[in-house]
Design an enzyme around this catalytic site. Structure first.
Site, PDB file in Angstrom:
ATOM      1  N   SER A 139       1.976   0.199  11.002  1.00 11.27           N
ATOM      2  CA  SER A 139       2.182  -0.966  10.153  1.00 11.27           C
ATOM      3  C   SER A 139       3.628  -1.452  10.266  1.00 11.27           C
ATOM      4  CB  SER A 139       1.797  -0.612   8.708  1.00 11.27           C
ATOM      5  OG  SER A 139       1.710  -1.748   7.892  1.00 11.27           O
ATOM      6  N   ASP A 170      -8.161  -5.091  11.891  1.00 11.96           N
ATOM      7  CA  ASP A 170      -6.944  -4.826  11.127  1.00 11.96           C
ATOM      8  C   ASP A 170      -6.175  -6.133  10.913  1.00 11.96           C
ATOM      9  OD1 ASP A 170      -4.594  -3.928  10.039  1.00 11.96           O
ATOM     10  OD2 ASP A 170      -4.193  -2.418  11.578  1.00 11.96           O
ATOM     11  N   HIS A 206      -7.013  -1.400   8.226  1.00  9.89           N
ATOM     12  CA  HIS A 206      -5.623  -0.988   8.471  1.00  9.89           C
ATOM     13  C   HIS A 206      -5.407   0.494   8.185  1.00  9.89           C
ATOM     14  CE1 HIS A 206      -1.437  -1.764   9.213  1.00  9.89           C
ATOM     15  NE2 HIS A 206      -1.066  -1.400   8.000  1.00  9.89           N
TER      16      HIS A 206
END
EC number: 3.1.1.-
Length: 572
Positions: free
Chosen positions: A393, A457, A550
């Protein structure tokens, strides 16, 4: 209202590299009201837009900042409709305003969720907690202890590596470096597990690295973000062994699920143009401690002026024997906020006066300079070692920008020992010029940058991109669909996440992932059985598909279960 142009021209004495006249665009969600936002987004009212958009005095018209993806030439697309980009920024500001409104509730929810997750876990889940309550034996969780696990850690409880013994053995082989690439599953697994581990506190990280992975924990840093005015950037380092290490790993923490500032950063469209590099996401530079948008000149100061100061300090520190310099710094206390001092990981203070002087003169407790200094010392101590940088991320964004700034600062000796950069669910970090600059340094003689994306995602699709807008991905994209089929492509499917033709497949896929979560243990073994926390996140994915996709669970599964794409298959 007064002009919103910010004069970033600064005069700094002494020789410096670069210029203080860089261009930037700051998108501020907090300044104007809803009516101002409507007037700007729908009618393009400049006065209302000036409440949200701040740009450099030397950068030309605001329309140039919005429309042109790269003013340096070299074949980039030009033009486009200003309203298209205005609409993108309009949506971004709305999302960031909503996140900011729920910022405190998100924080409180995070504390409660993590407290109860750990309370249940430490007491044997719900029934065990009831039993302990009746018998007066309740075990209370303590944040920061070796048993306190983050919400991310509870989503995926796996801590052991895919094939730790094989990886440790291979790292010591002379031809290991020639085997590295997209297909080296063991190293990719180590990087993903380290990216996931970065969400934990220092004691948990130390225990997992030393006791489970049988490697050597080096340091854990809490670093200062001057814009957020808090220690919001975490990073840790490890080696494969304490002496004569062959591998050094740097792992940056990613977007915390209940941290509003992290999510606001992901949706931010502000950028700062760095000479040679190009336009870089301003929020990620701030996370590395390389500036503060409230005073745009600080980016130039941190990137160039402090680089020279810090390089001189590193040269002084290089005279300290390796045995002494191996005692390194970890997290910083609040009392040290403006001194740059820190504590060793074993709680011993250094006695060497030269080393004390070095610590006290560190310009700032910023992630970039602290990690760079430690990495250079480790590379000097371990002559045969190479290093990898990784993150999930937001951590992935920092993982690619860290070596980018190393290249900018001409750290040739360090970059020659870079083994690879592995990012997972990484957002876009800059424009095409940045991509070309980094590809020139990371693609030859062999690729060293690998960007892993799982299915739908949301985060890799941020900030929004189109043919003419600023933010562009670069490097190899290793894409996995929801069947864990692997494909190496330039850009993930549905690059901007929104669009009617993708809407139905998004929700169908989220439904399939929820059903799949109940079967993983039967199909692949108990290691892949999903916990109830992960199943609940899958259920949330029925409403917000990109958020559930995610999760680190799917990234770990993709690496361990991934199969090369052999026939034409849907991205479903």
């Amino acid at each position: 209202m007064a002009s919103t142009k910010i004069d970033d021209k600064v005069s700094i004495p002494g020789p410096v590299t670069g210029t203080g006249n860089s261009r930037f665009l700051i998108v501020s969600h907090e300044n104007g009201g809803i009516w101002d936002l409507v007037r700007f987004g729908v009618w393009g009212n400049k006065e209302s837009g000036d409440k949200f958009l701040h740009y450099s005095a030397g950068g030309g018209l605001l329309e140039e900042h919005l429309v042109r993806s790269d003013d340096s030439g070299g074949g980039d697309d030009r033009g486009g409709e200003v309203p298209d980009h205005r609409w993108v920024i309009f949506v971004s500001i709305i999302v960031r305003k909503l996140i900011a409104i729920f910022g405190k509730p998100m924080e409180w929810t995070g504390y409660l969720v993590e407290f109860f997750l750990n309370l249940f876990s430490l007491n044997g889940n719900f029934l065990g907690l009831l039993y302990n309550i009746l018998h007066g034996k309740v075990v209370m969780p303590h944040r920061g202890s070796e048993t306190f696990i983050s919400a991310i850690g509870h989503l995926d409880g796996r801590i052991n590596l895919y094939k730790s013994e094989t990886l440790t053995k291979e790292i010591g082989e002379p031809d290991f470096w020639q085997k590295i690439g997209i297909g080296h599953r063991d190293l990719m697994d180590l990087c993903m597990m380290a990216s996931k581990l970065a969400y934990e506190n220092e004691k948990v990280v130390r225990n997992v690295v030393n006791l489970h992975w049988k490697m050597h924990f080096v340091d854990f840093y809490n670093c200062w973000n001057d814009f957020e005015k808090e220690m919001s950037t975490q990073v840790f380092l490890l080696c494969d062994k304490p002496k004569d290490a062959n591998l050094i790993l740097v792992s940056f923490r990613g977007t915390e699920p209940f941290d509003a500032d992290d999510w606001i950063t992901d949706f931010d469209y502000s950028w700062y143009e760095i000479p040679k590099l190009g336009k870089v996401h301003m929020g990620f530079l701030e996370a590395l401690g390389l500036g503060n948008r409230t005073n745009a000149s600080t980016f130039h100061e941190q990137l160039f002026v402090n680089n020279l100061k810090f390089a001189n300090l590193e040269n002084v520190h290089a005279t300290i024997p390796p045995s002494e310099s191996s005692k390194s710094s970890t997290s910083f206390s609040d009392s040290d906020a403006h001194t740059g001092s820190d504590l060793s990981s074993d709680s011993e203070r250094p006695t060497d006066t030269r080393k004390k002087k070095f610590r006290l003169e560190i310009p700032e407790r910023t992630a970039y300079y602290v990690v760079r200094s430690k990495l250079k010392r480790l590379l000097k101590e371990h002559k045969n070692a190479k290093f990898v940088v990784t993150g999930h991320s937001l951590g992935g964004a920092l993982a690619i920008l860290f070596p980018a700034v190393l290249v900018l600062h001409e750290e040739v000796d360090v970059m020659e020992r870079l083994l690879g950069i592995y990012t997972y669910g990484q957002p876009r970090v800059g424009n095409r010029q940045l991509g070309r600059f980094m590809e020139a340094h990371l693609e030859h003689p062999v690729p060293k940058y690998f960007r892993v994306v799982y299915c739908n995602d949301l985060v890799p699709r941020l900030p929004y991109d189109n043919k003419t807008f600023l933010f562009k991905h670069f490097g190899i994209c290793q894409y996995y669909n929801s069947l864990y089929i692997e494909q190496n492509i330039n850009e993930e499917p549905n690059p901007n996440y929104f669009g009617m033709r993708f809407l139905v497949p998004l929700y169908l896929n989220a439904g399939w992932e929820l059903i799949r979560s109940f079967t993983m243990g039967y199909m692949y073994g108990s290691e892949y059985e999903e916990c109830w926390e992960s199943v609940m996140l899958r259920a949330l994915g029925l409403f917000l598909p990109g958020i559930s996709a995610h999760s680190p669970v799917d990234y770990v599964n993709s690496i361990r279960l991934g199969k090369a794409r052999s026939t034409q298959m849907s991205s479903f």
